[in-house]
Design a protein around this motif. Sequence first.
Motif, PDB file in Angstrom:
ATOM      1  N   UNK A  62      -0.312  18.375 -12.968  1.00 18.55           N
ATOM      2  CA  UNK A  62       0.264  17.037 -12.965  1.00 18.55           C
ATOM      3  C   UNK A  62       0.993  16.838 -11.641  1.00 18.55           C
ATOM      4  N   UNK A  63       0.726  15.718 -11.004  1.00 19.55           N
ATOM      5  CA  UNK A  63       1.404  15.402  -9.754  1.00 19.55           C
ATOM      6  C   UNK A  63       1.663  13.915  -9.656  1.00 19.55           C
ATOM      7  N   UNK A  64       2.079  13.465  -8.476  1.00 21.33           N
ATOM      8  CA  UNK A  64       2.324  12.048  -8.243  1.00 21.33           C
ATOM      9  C   UNK A  64       2.286  11.766  -6.751  1.00 21.33           C
ATOM     10  N   UNK A  65       2.058  10.513  -6.415  1.00 24.66           N
ATOM     11  CA  UNK A  65       2.112  10.055  -5.030  1.00 24.66           C
ATOM     12  C   UNK A  65       2.975   8.812  -4.969  1.00 24.66           C
ATOM     13  N   UNK A  66       3.939   8.830  -4.064  1.00 21.46           N
ATOM     14  CA  UNK A  66       4.799   7.672  -3.847  1.00 21.46           C
ATOM     15  C   UNK A  66       4.594   7.132  -2.446  1.00 21.46           C
ATOM     16  N   UNK A  67       4.416   5.802  -2.328  1.00 23.32           N
ATOM     17  CA  UNK A  67       4.121   5.216  -1.019  1.00 23.32           C
ATOM     18  C   UNK A  67       4.757   3.843  -0.898  1.00 23.32           C
ATOM     19  N   UNK A  68       5.293   3.524   0.286  1.00 22.28           N
ATOM     20  CA  UNK A  68       5.766   2.161   0.529  1.00 22.28           C
ATOM     21  C   UNK A  68       4.583   1.218   0.706  1.00 22.28           C
ATOM     22  N   UNK A  69       4.822  -0.080   0.752  1.00 25.50           N
ATOM     23  CA  UNK A  69       3.726  -1.030   0.938  1.00 25.50           C
ATOM     24  C   UNK A  69       2.932  -0.753   2.210  1.00 25.50           C
ATOM     25  N   UNK A 123      -4.269   2.926  -1.590  1.00 23.80           N
ATOM     26  CA  UNK A 123      -3.286   2.233  -0.761  1.00 23.80           C
ATOM     27  C   UNK A 123      -2.374   1.398  -1.653  1.00 23.80           C
ATOM     28  N   UNK A 124      -1.082   1.436  -1.366  1.00 22.77           N
ATOM     29  CA  UNK A 124      -0.123   0.582  -2.058  1.00 22.77           C
ATOM     30  C   UNK A 124      -0.211  -0.813  -1.457  1.00 22.77           C
ATOM     31  N   UNK A 125      -0.695  -1.767  -2.255  1.00 26.22           N
ATOM     32  CA  UNK A 125      -0.809  -3.139  -1.766  1.00 26.22           C
ATOM     33  C   UNK A 125       0.239  -4.036  -2.416  1.00 26.22           C
ATOM     34  N   UNK A 126       1.237  -3.417  -3.069  1.00 26.55           N
ATOM     35  CA  UNK A 126       2.328  -4.181  -3.657  1.00 26.55           C
ATOM     36  C   UNK A 126       3.395  -4.512  -2.629  1.00 26.55           C
ATOM     37  N   UNK A 127       4.503  -5.062  -3.102  1.00 23.90           N
ATOM     38  CA  UNK A 127       5.580  -5.494  -2.209  1.00 23.90           C
ATOM     39  C   UNK A 127       6.744  -4.517  -2.181  1.00 23.90           C
ATOM     40  N   UNK A 128       6.726  -3.484  -3.050  1.00 25.49           N
ATOM     41  CA  UNK A 128       7.798  -2.506  -3.126  1.00 25.49           C
ATOM     42  C   UNK A 128       7.209  -1.096  -3.142  1.00 25.49           C
ATOM     43  N   UNK A 129       8.084  -0.104  -3.051  1.00 24.62           N
ATOM     44  CA  UNK A 129       7.663   1.283  -3.167  1.00 24.62           C
ATOM     45  C   UNK A 129       6.892   1.463  -4.470  1.00 24.62           C
ATOM     46  N   UNK A 130       5.734   2.100  -4.401  1.00 21.57           N
ATOM     47  CA  UNK A 130       4.890   2.291  -5.572  1.00 21.57           C
ATOM     48  C   UNK A 130       4.726   3.762  -5.916  1.00 21.57           C
ATOM     49  N   UNK A 131       4.359   4.030  -7.168  1.00 23.58           N
ATOM     50  CA  UNK A 131       4.178   5.406  -7.627  1.00 23.58           C
ATOM     51  C   UNK A 131       2.962   5.476  -8.532  1.00 23.58           C
TER      52      UNK A 131
END
Length: 321
Positions: A62-69, A123-131
């Motif tokens: 189990x892992x995760x990736x966090x990215x800004x927009x 790719x994070x295409x949102x407006x805030x930090x995504x996870x």
Amino acid sequence: MTPQEMEKRIVRYGDLKPCRTAFIDAHTPGSDQKENFTIIGGGVSESPDQHVHIADTPGFNIGAAGQPPKCRNSLHSHTTAEVFFVLKGRWRFFWGRWGNAGEVVCEEGDIFNIPTGIFRGFENIGTDYGMIMSILGGDDAGGGVTWAPQVIEDAKDHGLILGENGVLYDSKKGESLPHNVSPMPLLTDEQLKDYAEAPTSAVVRNYIGRYWDMMALAADEPCKVIGEQALLKDKPGFEVELLTRGSISEETYSVDRYEILMVMRGHWKLTWEGGETTLAPGDVCAIPPQLRHSLAPSMTGEASLYRVMNTKDPAGATWQG
């Protein structure tokens, strides 16, 4: 089991420790702000700086990736299953040799069972930090990552070299390849023929579950998301279910395997012989086999979590062409 012992089996979202140098594209513009999290198992990080929260594996990682927009993860492939669900934000997944064979946008709660044998990125295409949270098949997660050739070449231009031993060497830190280690070879044109250019229609139809559809299916019983008889019919070495307040009772139960709980929405009260605790969105809990416990939302409102358990199926290829 005491509350202190159970707490060691829980990784709280607020306690996650990121690694910003986990992969070969850590210095590449557009990918240099991403954070990688290894929650259960060693994962596939190429950096010794990666913090592992729980080392033992239940047959998968189990892992995760966090990215800004506008931050993206470069094109790569795995030899075992890679499943993502969106915890926060809005994400574009793309795939193919050059990343242009197909793409799909996933919203919060959506799950994507990415086929093996395909180069993929996101790719994070949102407006805030995504996870996004991830499940990787196999105890050793397939032995690592295979990068599209251009990713390795771009990384070298920005000071990172991947050794044939799977370790990153950063010239910005004064590091260089040891004399007895060769650079990771680029895939040849012949080898690249083994990687599929999957059409968007087939991927969306067979490998993506939409959150609100699954919430409706889980209104009065668990929604089987990934498995032989599930919404996404696959056998990647583990099975996934979505639970809501209406699909699980407060009666105690136990299973003969590890049961991994990954909270999507709401707060859930976990009670066992020895104590109780509350799980919040983003928390991951590894319940050991045979432990009798119960699970129920502790507040009103939307409540959902993904439950993952290993199976005896091989953690190998999922793409069916």
